[in-house]
Design a protein around this motif. Structure first.
Motif, PDB file in Angstrom:
ATOM      1  N   GLN A 188       0.838  -1.216   0.000  1.00  0.00           N
ATOM      2  CA  GLN A 188       0.000   0.000   0.000  1.00  0.00           C
ATOM      3  C   GLN A 188       0.863   1.252   0.000  1.00  0.00           C
ATOM      4  N   ARG A 189       1.937   1.194   0.797  1.00  0.00           N
ATOM      5  CA  ARG A 189       2.808   2.375   0.866  1.00  0.00           C
ATOM      6  C   ARG A 189       3.490   2.615  -0.482  1.00  0.00           C
ATOM      7  N   ALA A 190       3.876   1.519  -1.156  1.00  0.00           N
ATOM      8  CA  ALA A 190       4.483   1.667  -2.487  1.00  0.00           C
ATOM      9  C   ALA A 190       3.476   2.294  -3.451  1.00  0.00           C
ATOM     10  N   SER A 191       2.230   1.879  -3.307  1.00  0.00           N
ATOM     11  CA  SER A 191       1.198   2.394  -4.192  1.00  0.00           C
ATOM     12  C   SER A 191       0.953   3.888  -3.957  1.00  0.00           C
ATOM     13  N   ILE A 192       1.064   4.317  -2.689  1.00  0.00           N
ATOM     14  CA  ILE A 192       0.920   5.749  -2.395  1.00  0.00           C
ATOM     15  C   ILE A 192       2.097   6.534  -2.990  1.00  0.00           C
ATOM     16  N   ALA A 193       3.298   5.976  -2.850  1.00  0.00           N
ATOM     17  CA  ALA A 193       4.465   6.635  -3.454  1.00  0.00           C
ATOM     18  C   ALA A 193       4.252   6.780  -4.963  1.00  0.00           C
ATOM     19  N   ARG A 194       3.746   5.720  -5.582  1.00  0.00           N
ATOM     20  CA  ARG A 194       3.516   5.754  -7.035  1.00  0.00           C
ATOM     21  C   ARG A 194       2.471   6.827  -7.398  1.00  0.00           C
ATOM     22  N   SER A 195       1.444   6.977  -6.565  1.00  0.00           N
ATOM     23  CA  SER A 195       0.392   7.953  -6.889  1.00  0.00           C
ATOM     24  C   SER A 195       0.923   9.387  -6.832  1.00  0.00           C
ATOM     25  N   LEU A 196       2.002   9.603  -6.077  1.00  0.00           N
ATOM     26  CA  LEU A 196       2.513  10.963  -5.886  1.00  0.00           C
ATOM     27  C   LEU A 196       3.650  11.321  -6.831  1.00  0.00           C
ATOM     28  N   VAL A 197       4.140  10.336  -7.573  1.00  0.00           N
ATOM     29  CA  VAL A 197       5.438  10.529  -8.220  1.00  0.00           C
ATOM     30  C   VAL A 197       5.411  11.626  -9.290  1.00  0.00           C
TER      31      VAL A 197
END
Ligand SMILES: Nc1ncnc2c1ncn2[C@@H]1O[C@H](COP(=O)(O)OP(=O)(O)OP(=O)(O)O)[C@@H](O)[C@H]1O
Ligand SMILES: [Mg+2]
Length: 266
Positions: free
Chosen positions: A151-160
């Motif tokens: 989930q945290r990786a997915s949040i990082a991806r959403s912000l990139v």
């Protein structure tokens, strides 16, 4: 004034009389959303609460151009969600987010650059991985991570790509309470620095109150917005806010609105 139509000067996200029905395989119709009016101001952080199946994810999918309304229209800064999505100005971390299993975490987080046809900004990727505490796992594959780490990786991806609009569907659902609180504080920090217009779906009343400028409560199917609460707390908000009597009073109020059988019998 209708509780669901508090208006800002220029809505960044606007659902105007939006209804959505789905047709099941047996031909039956499911009315997921009924006549939703929703305006979210530029830079505003709005949290959406409601019982399971009331249409929260459907609202996010409409804003993300993954669905089309059956009636009414959705716009982002005056244009169709489709256009905003095509220009890669939307950051999305969904309930059923999928990291690509064959790519390592750094590559998954870099993916939006590639989809947008841009050069990968490795420093930005590293910064975001650090932000979500996954620096040591940049070369790991998704299956080697826990659910919360994914989930945290997915949040990082959403912000990139530094989006204009961020859509988050229960992004912290799989996290333990301590990590979840840390992520709440981090998300507030990111949002305060960039003031990204954010729509967050959550089942946690505390999370909604801690993060949002405004909390909306939806009724059960067909989903309608039944409560619209401005959150009065200054920022930055600290976790100790959750012990504030006013925080508790607002949390009680929202919880009551989520319990339709009790709402009419205080
Ligand atoms: N693709 C679909 N086909 C048919 N029905 C659908 C589809 N997607 C959603 N629905 C129905 O629309 C309603 C709203 O679903 P949605 O996923 O938006 O709920 P939700 O509020 O996000 O629930 P949860 O909190 O459980 O995630 C549900 O009754 C669901 O069965
Ligand atoms: Mg959902």
């Amino acid at each position: 004034m209708n509780a669901s139509t508090i208006s800002g000067p220029q809505p960044a996200i606007h659902l105007d009389g939006v209804s959505k029905s789905y047709t099941l395989d047996n031909g039956d119709e499911v009315r997921a959303l009924d006549d939703i009016d929703l305006r979210i101001g530029k830079g505003e952080f709005v949290a959406l609460l409601g019982p399971s199946g009331c249409g929260k994810s459907t609202i996010l999918r409409l804003v993300a151009a993954l669905e089309a309304p059956s009636a009414g229209q959705a716009t982002i800064e005056g244009v169709s969600p489709n256009l905003v999505s095509k220009t890669h100005r939307l950051g999305v971390a969904f309930q059923d987010h999928a990291l690509l299993p064959w790519l390592d975490i750094a590559s998954n987080v870099s993916l939006p650059f590639q989809i947008a046809g841009r050069r990968v900004d490795r420093q930005r990727v590293s910064e975001l991985l650090a932000l979500v505490g996954l620096t040591e796992f940049e070369n790991a594959k998704p299956r080697q991570l826990s659910g919360g780490m994914r989930q945290r990786a997915s949040i990082a991806r959403s912000l990139v790509l530094e989006p204009d609009v961020l859509l988050l569907d229960e992004p912290f659902g799989a996290l333990d309470a301590v990590t979840r609180r840390q992520m709440n504080v981090e998300l507030q920090r990111i949002w305060s620095a960039q003031k990204i217009t954010t729509l967050l779906v959550t089942h946690s009343v505390d999370e909604a109150l801690f993060l949002a400028d405004r909390v909306l409560v939806m009724s059960g199917r067909p989903g309608r917005i039944i409560k619209d609460v401005a959150v009065p707390f200054d920022r930055p908000r600290l976790p100790s806010l959750m012990r504030d009597p006013l925080f508790h009073a607002l949390a009680d109020d929202l919880t009551l609105a989520l319990e339709p059988n009790e709402a009419g019998h205080p």
